[in-house]
Design a protein around this motif. Sequence first.
Motif, PDB file in Angstrom:
ATOM      1  N   SER A  13     -23.484 -10.483 -55.550  1.00  0.00           N
ATOM      2  CA  SER A  13     -24.739 -10.330 -56.274  1.00  0.00           C
ATOM      3  C   SER A  13     -25.352 -11.711 -56.452  1.00  0.00           C
ATOM      4  N   ALA A  14     -26.672 -11.793 -56.237  1.00  0.00           N
ATOM      5  CA  ALA A  14     -27.397 -13.054 -56.397  1.00  0.00           C
ATOM      6  C   ALA A  14     -28.855 -12.717 -56.695  1.00  0.00           C
ATOM      7  N   GLY A  15     -29.337 -13.111 -57.871  1.00  0.00           N
ATOM      8  CA  GLY A  15     -30.701 -12.762 -58.251  1.00  0.00           C
ATOM      9  C   GLY A  15     -30.845 -11.249 -58.295  1.00  0.00           C
ATOM     10  N   LEU A  17     -30.544  -9.370 -55.680  1.00  0.00           N
ATOM     11  CA  LEU A  17     -29.652  -8.836 -54.658  1.00  0.00           C
ATOM     12  C   LEU A  17     -28.377  -8.396 -55.360  1.00  0.00           C
ATOM     13  N   THR A  18     -28.039  -7.125 -55.228  1.00  0.00           N
ATOM     14  CA  THR A  18     -26.884  -6.575 -55.928  1.00  0.00           C
ATOM     15  C   THR A  18     -25.797  -6.214 -54.926  1.00  0.00           C
ATOM     16  N   LYS A  19     -24.569  -6.585 -55.267  1.00  0.00           N
ATOM     17  CA  LYS A  19     -23.432  -6.251 -54.417  1.00  0.00           C
ATOM     18  C   LYS A  19     -23.457  -4.758 -54.118  1.00  0.00           C
ATOM     19  N   GLY A  20     -23.286  -4.414 -52.836  1.00  0.00           N
ATOM     20  CA  GLY A  20     -23.266  -3.023 -52.416  1.00  0.00           C
ATOM     21  C   GLY A  20     -24.570  -2.542 -51.799  1.00  0.00           C
ATOM     22  N   MET A  21     -25.663  -3.294 -51.970  1.00  0.00           N
ATOM     23  CA  MET A  21     -26.916  -2.900 -51.317  1.00  0.00           C
ATOM     24  C   MET A  21     -26.687  -2.892 -49.813  1.00  0.00           C
ATOM     25  N   THR A  22     -27.078  -1.797 -49.173  1.00  0.00           N
ATOM     26  CA  THR A  22     -26.851  -1.646 -47.735  1.00  0.00           C
ATOM     27  C   THR A  22     -28.137  -1.232 -47.038  1.00  0.00           C
ATOM     28  N   VAL A  51     -36.475 -10.328 -53.057  1.00  0.00           N
ATOM     29  CA  VAL A  51     -35.262 -11.111 -52.852  1.00  0.00           C
ATOM     30  C   VAL A  51     -35.653 -12.501 -52.372  1.00  0.00           C
ATOM     31  N   ALA A  52     -35.159 -13.508 -53.058  1.00  0.00           N
ATOM     32  CA  ALA A  52     -35.427 -14.894 -52.655  1.00  0.00           C
ATOM     33  C   ALA A  52     -34.663 -15.219 -51.380  1.00  0.00           C
ATOM     34  N   SER A  53     -35.295 -15.985 -50.505  1.00  0.00           N
ATOM     35  CA  SER A  53     -34.645 -16.320 -49.232  1.00  0.00           C
ATOM     36  C   SER A  53     -33.343 -17.091 -49.434  1.00  0.00           C
ATOM     37  N   CYS A  56     -30.185 -14.978 -49.223  1.00  0.00           N
ATOM     38  CA  CYS A  56     -29.941 -14.187 -48.018  1.00  0.00           C
ATOM     39  C   CYS A  56     -29.234 -14.961 -46.916  1.00  0.00           C
ATOM     40  N   GLY A  57     -28.324 -15.834 -47.300  1.00  0.00           N
ATOM     41  CA  GLY A  57     -27.495 -16.495 -46.301  1.00  0.00           C
ATOM     42  C   GLY A  57     -26.461 -15.507 -45.771  1.00  0.00           C
ATOM     43  N   TYR A  58     -25.990 -15.726 -44.570  1.00  0.00           N
ATOM     44  CA  TYR A  58     -25.025 -14.808 -43.965  1.00  0.00           C
ATOM     45  C   TYR A  58     -23.758 -14.660 -44.803  1.00  0.00           C
ATOM     46  N   GLY A  59     -23.425 -15.654 -45.615  1.00  0.00           N
ATOM     47  CA  GLY A  59     -22.235 -15.596 -46.442  1.00  0.00           C
ATOM     48  C   GLY A  59     -22.315 -14.556 -47.542  1.00  0.00           C
ATOM     49  N   ASN A  60     -23.505 -14.061 -47.842  1.00  0.00           N
ATOM     50  CA  ASN A  60     -23.680 -13.043 -48.878  1.00  0.00           C
ATOM     51  C   ASN A  60     -23.586 -11.620 -48.336  1.00  0.00           C
TER      52      ASN A  60
END
Length: 67
Positions: A13-15, A17-22, A51-53, A56-60
Motif C-alpha cells: 500500500s502506498a498513498g 494504492l492499496t495492497k491487493g488492487m488488481t 495514483v501518484a507516479s 507505481c514502481g515495479y517493486g510495488n
Amino acid sequence: MTGTLWSVTAIKSAGKLTKGMTVEILVTGTTARPSAKQIIEAIESKYGVTVASCHCGYGNFEIVKLS
C-alpha cells in the motif's frame, strides 16, 4: 499483431494504492511489461482513485504474464 495480457497486483500500500488492487492490462506492439503510466491509467480507471507516479514502481507490484 496480438497483444500480451498482464495481470498487475499491488503488493504494497502506498498513498491511494492499496495492497491487493488488481488490474489486467493488454500491451500491444511489444512483449515488454506494462509501463508505470499504463499501470496508473488502469488502476485509476478501475478504482476511481488518483495514483501518484512515485507509487507505481515495479517493486510495488506483482506482474504476471497471462498470455
